[in-house]
Structures are given as structure tokens and as C-alpha cells.
Design an enzyme around this catalytic site. Sequence first.
Site, PDB file in Angstrom:
ATOM      1  N   GLU A 134      -5.698 -11.147  -1.168  1.00  0.00           N
ATOM      2  CA  GLU A 134      -6.587 -10.900  -0.013  1.00  0.00           C
ATOM      3  C   GLU A 134      -8.052 -10.913  -0.429  1.00  0.00           C
ATOM      4  O   GLU A 134      -8.838 -10.067  -0.008  1.00  0.00           O
ATOM      5  CB  GLU A 134      -6.257  -9.546   0.631  1.00  0.00           C
ATOM      6  CG  GLU A 134      -4.818  -9.391   1.064  1.00  0.00           C
ATOM      7  CD  GLU A 134      -4.524  -8.076   1.783  1.00  0.00           C
ATOM      8  OE1 GLU A 134      -5.470  -7.392   2.222  1.00  0.00           O
ATOM      9  OE2 GLU A 134      -3.332  -7.735   1.904  1.00  0.00           O
ATOM     10  N   GLU A 182       0.797  -1.239   0.000  1.00  0.00           N
ATOM     11  CA  GLU A 182       0.000   0.000   0.000  1.00  0.00           C
ATOM     12  C   GLU A 182       0.829   1.288   0.000  1.00  0.00           C
ATOM     13  O   GLU A 182       0.611   2.191   0.814  1.00  0.00           O
ATOM     14  CB  GLU A 182      -0.977  -0.007   1.180  1.00  0.00           C
ATOM     15  CG  GLU A 182      -1.923  -1.193   1.148  1.00  0.00           C
ATOM     16  CD  GLU A 182      -2.845  -1.272   2.365  1.00  0.00           C
ATOM     17  OE1 GLU A 182      -2.797  -0.371   3.215  1.00  0.00           O
ATOM     18  OE2 GLU A 182      -3.612  -2.240   2.459  1.00  0.00           O
TER      19      GLU A 182
HETATM   20  O1  G3I Z   1      -5.363  -9.523  19.031  1.00  0.00           O
HETATM   21  C1  G3I Z   1      -6.073  -8.400  19.559  1.00  0.00           C
HETATM   22  C2  G3I Z   1      -7.000  -8.869  20.662  1.00  0.00           C
HETATM   23  O2  G3I Z   1      -6.247  -9.358  21.723  1.00  0.00           O
HETATM   24  C3  G3I Z   1      -7.884  -7.708  21.086  1.00  0.00           C
HETATM   25  O3  G3I Z   1      -8.829  -8.187  22.012  1.00  0.00           O
HETATM   26  C4  G3I Z   1      -8.613  -7.126  19.880  1.00  0.00           C
HETATM   27  C5  G3I Z   1      -9.520  -5.957  20.254  1.00  0.00           C
HETATM   28  O4  G3I Z   1      -9.034  -4.753  19.755  1.00  0.00           O
HETATM   29  O5  G3I Z   1      -7.645  -6.696  18.938  1.00  0.00           O
HETATM   30  C6  G3I Z   1      -6.882  -7.787  18.452  1.00  0.00           C
HETATM   31  O6  G3I Z   1      -5.990  -7.314  17.460  1.00  0.00           O
HETATM   32  C7  G3I Z   1      -6.601  -6.911  16.252  1.00  0.00           C
HETATM   33  C8  G3I Z   1      -6.078  -7.803  15.142  1.00  0.00           C
HETATM   34  O7  G3I Z   1      -6.608  -7.379  13.899  1.00  0.00           O
HETATM   35  C9  G3I Z   1      -6.451  -9.267  15.331  1.00  0.00           C
HETATM   36  O8  G3I Z   1      -7.825  -9.441  15.243  1.00  0.00           O
HETATM   37  C10 G3I Z   1      -6.218  -5.482  15.963  1.00  0.00           C
HETATM   38  O9  G3I Z   1      -6.801  -4.640  16.938  1.00  0.00           O
HETATM   39  C11 G3I Z   1      -6.699  -5.067  14.578  1.00  0.00           C
HETATM   40  O10 G3I Z   1      -6.181  -3.781  14.273  1.00  0.00           O
HETATM   41  C12 G3I Z   1      -6.199  -6.035  13.551  1.00  0.00           C
HETATM   42  O11 G3I Z   1      -6.797  -5.674  12.293  1.00  0.00           O
HETATM   43  C13 G3I Z   1      -6.182  -6.213  11.151  1.00  0.00           C
HETATM   44  C14 G3I Z   1      -5.734  -5.096  10.208  1.00  0.00           C
HETATM   45  O12 G3I Z   1      -5.193  -5.633   9.010  1.00  0.00           O
HETATM   46  C15 G3I Z   1      -4.641  -4.258  10.848  1.00  0.00           C
HETATM   47  O13 G3I Z   1      -3.494  -5.016  11.015  1.00  0.00           O
HETATM   48  C16 G3I Z   1      -7.168  -7.115  10.440  1.00  0.00           C
HETATM   49  O14 G3I Z   1      -7.494  -8.228  11.271  1.00  0.00           O
HETATM   50  C17 G3I Z   1      -6.562  -7.600   9.137  1.00  0.00           C
HETATM   51  O15 G3I Z   1      -7.526  -8.339   8.418  1.00  0.00           O
HETATM   52  C18 G3I Z   1      -6.123  -6.395   8.300  1.00  0.00           C
HETATM   53  O16 G3I Z   1      -5.511  -6.885   7.120  1.00  0.00           O
HETATM   54  C19 G3I Z   1      -5.220  -5.888   6.137  1.00  0.00           C
HETATM   55  C20 G3I Z   1      -3.986  -6.329   5.402  1.00  0.00           C
HETATM   56  O17 G3I Z   1      -2.931  -6.492   6.293  1.00  0.00           O
HETATM   57  C21 G3I Z   1      -3.606  -5.325   4.323  1.00  0.00           C
HETATM   58  N1  G3I Z   1      -4.712  -5.111   3.411  1.00  0.00           N
HETATM   59  C22 G3I Z   1      -5.940  -4.731   4.045  1.00  0.00           C
HETATM   60  C23 G3I Z   1      -6.336  -5.746   5.101  1.00  0.00           C
HETATM   61  C24 G3I Z   1      -7.628  -5.392   5.733  1.00  0.00           C
HETATM   62  O18 G3I Z   1      -7.493  -4.202   6.472  1.00  0.00           O
END
Ligand code: G3I
Length: 441
Positions: A333, A217
Site C-alpha cells: 500500500e 492489521e
Molecule cells: O463509496 C462511497 C460513496 O458513495 C460516498 O459518497 C462516500 C462518502 O462517504 O463514501 C464512499 O465510500 C468510502 C470508500 O472509501 C470509497 O471512497 C468510504 O466512506 C470510506 O470509508 C472508504 O475508505 C477506505 C478505507 O480503507 C476504509 O475502507 C479508503 O478509501 C481506503 O484507501 C482505505 O484503505 C486502507 C486499507 O484497506 C488498509 N490499510 C490502510 C488503508 C488506508 O486506510
Amino acid sequence: MTIPKIPYRFSTLATALLTVALTACGSDSDNGGGASSQSSQSSENASSSSTSASSQTSASSEASTSSEASSSSSASSEGPISIEPDFQLSLLADFPVGVAVSAASEPYTIFGNNAQPRRDVIVEHFSQLTAGNIMKMSYLHPEEDRYTFDDADELVNFAQTNGMSVHGHALVWHPDYQVPNFMNGYEGDWEAMLTDHVTTIVNHFGDTVVSWDVVNEAVDTYSSNPSDGWRHSVFYNYEPPAEGEVPPYIEVAFQAAHDAKPELDLYYNDYDNTANADRLAKTLEIADHLDDKGIIDGVGFQMHVYMGYPSLDAFRNAFQEVVDRGLKVKVTELDVAVVNPYGGGEPPPQPDYDMELATAQKVRFCEIAEVYLETVPAELRGGFTVWGLTDDESWLMNQFENATGAEYDDVWPLLFNADLSAKPALQGVADAFNGEPCSAE
Ligand code: G3I
């Protein structure tokens, strides 16, 4: 040592046993599939998506009359709309068929005592894993002199033990909460620091990770100020590019990855590069720059898409641009939300995920996979990965609420229901992989 995938005939037995086990245990969460009390009006996106879907029979009649040998569908208020596949998806393709997974102690982790059924489905149908989160920058490299590989190693070991490969995601990605603190406003030699970051991680995994999203990105055509089309991330700001040039950090990261492990496949990965010509143009600028130096292998298309948007032609054209350059195309994805809150005006209400919509989605998944196979020659197929296993774990419900305020319990974007049963969408991908026409039947 790797263990080969189990043969086809055993897979049918395994699936049957899994189905029996799941039925006996009951569903661990309700994804609302087929039983929604929401508006029965199909969303605009869903109804405009697929010509063949609109003529489908109702959920109940479809369920009761299905006579397909390869799968049986069921839709009722008692459970999600599901099929019983008599295939293993990954065995239908000669390229990686991937799924993004959660690990460590994340919600929906594939590890832990209760995750065996989830692991079984993953091993059954996929040949490659991408870590949805735990191989991002801050997870692997929280402090300048400290790398943390244990969680990722667990994931990589699991993949290897079960005959799957791993696609690394992502060595360089901009969001504040993913960038290690020490990288913000870095005052030392940024080029040496970034090179060390990439080199250390790539070397750690060696050949156990077969490909990487090296930079994710870097394009931002949606901001009007600044408007050079590049994301003005912390990395961009280390050394902004001269006019008409690609931001230097991208080449630094790719060069480091290439130098560390030249045999791995290195991807530039981005979103909306099928839907938006400006974004695709910037992506291709990056690809061309790196290709001139011989340090990129392919372009990753995230493909967070909708039922009717983007068009199949848009996918075809974007893939073709990359193929024309002799670079690999990897769908990195994929998810297909059945509602699009960004279509303009008020976000549409949550649709009723009935058999008609599930079938339309099956056709949509099939057509996307078909376009991939038609456009990308075998030697340039980097893989086909869905962003999550079950609908309920999708990132999209949160994303839609954060971005638009619209609340959706579910947008049904993936190939498996919350209870781990397979959706008609899985059959759609299988049909394309088998070279069969995309059909609502
Ligand atoms: O693991 C913690 C958990 O302990 C906590 O209770 C919970 C509540 O906030 O958060 C959990 O972590 C989250 C994690 O996903 C696991 O579920 C993070 O807050 C959250 O920010 C994270 O979001 C991810 C996001 O990227 C940011 O990294 C999404 O799951 C993931 O699907 C998303 O993936 C991205 C790709 O990397 C790049 N392209 C877009 C795609 C979608 O946004």
C-alpha cells in the site's frame, strides 16, 4: 483468456496519444501541483528527506533545461509537474507492480463512461490490481448466508482481460464499518463461521486472485490498555489468546485459505511494521507461528510513509527479517506523503509542491524501490503496489484531517497527477527497477 501487455514501442505511442488527448480535453480537476499559493516553505519532512534533492534547481529552470532522453519534465503555474514516460513501469519488473483502485460506483471508480483514460493509464503501467475497498469483508459477505461478488467479479474480469493479476484485500479486517454486522458478537461456532467466510471467498475467485491479505492489521502496539500488542478486535474477542500466544482467529483464517487454495500466496499485512520495532516484532510473531504450520507465504508491508521517515535502514531491516525467514515481502500500500502531520507539535503547513519537492519525492520513491530490490531476492519479491493512482484520490487528506485536524488540499503521495499525467516519482521507481542510481537528474 488473458491479453498480453502491449509491447514497449506501442506504449510510447499510446502514451503520446493519451497526452495529446488529455491536453485537448483539459484537466478534469486541479490538484494544485506546482501552482499552490500555500506557504513556500518546504516541510521539515520534505527538506530532511533526501540529500540529493536539496541541491536542485528551481522549478522553472529545471523545467526549461531538462535534456533527459527518457523523460521531459515540466513545471509551471499552468499545470502539474509531469513527465512523459517512454516506458511501461510494469514491464521493467519481473514481479507484480500493483495499484489499488476504486470500482463499482465509488468515487474514482475505474468503471463508467468517463473512466477510460484512467483505465488506460492503469493498463499501461501496472500488472496487478488491488481493490481499495470493494473486496473487504462487508462488501463480499454482508449477511451470513449471502455473498455479493458482482462488483469484485467486474474488477477481476477487467484485470484478466487486460493481462493483469489481482491481489485480494482483505479476508479479515477489524474496522467496525468493514465487519459484517452478523460477525459482531457472533454467538454460534465462530471458527466454523470464519472458516466458511474465508473458504467461500477464496473458492469463488479461485486462481483469478493470485494472492490474499488473509488478515490485515491484527497488531496494536499503540494502545496501552490492553497492552498485549494485539488488536482487541471482534475476531480477537471470539477467543482471546493465552499469554504469549498468537490470537487463534489468525491461524483459523490462514488455515482455511490454505486448505481452499494451497497454491495462492497468503500474506499477513500490517502498517508501521517498518517504522516501529514493537509492531514488527508482533508481525514476526504471527509470521513465525503460521510459518511453523506451513500456511503463510509472506508479509505485506503497507508502507504509508513520508519523505524522510522511516529511514531507508528501517525498511531494509524490516524486509530482511522476513527474507531471513524465507518468506515473501510484498509492498502492499505504498504512498509517500510530502508532509507529515504526525511529526510532533503543530502539523506543518501545506508545502508548495514545486519542482524541488517533486524531485525529492522522485528520489524517495526510487530509494524505497531500490531498497526493496537490494534486500529482497527475486524469488521472494511478492510485488510492489501503490495505494491509488492519482494524488487527488488518496485517502491521506481525509485521514490527516480526521487524525490531527490539519487540512491539506493535497499531499501528493502517488505516482500520477490528478489529470493522469505521470509525475517524476514514476521515473524514480522506473530508475530503481532499471538498476539506475537514484538521482535528482
Ligand atoms: O463509496 C462511497 C460513496 O458513495 C460516498 O459518497 C462516500 C462518502 O462517504 O463514501 C464512499 O465510500 C468510502 C470508500 O472509501 C470509497 O471512497 C468510504 O466512506 C470510506 O470509508 C472508504 O475508505 C477506505 C478505507 O480503507 C476504509 O475502507 C479508503 O478509501 C481506503 O484507501 C482505505 O484503505 C486502507 C486499507 O484497506 C488498509 N490499510 C490502510 C488503508 C488506508 O486506510
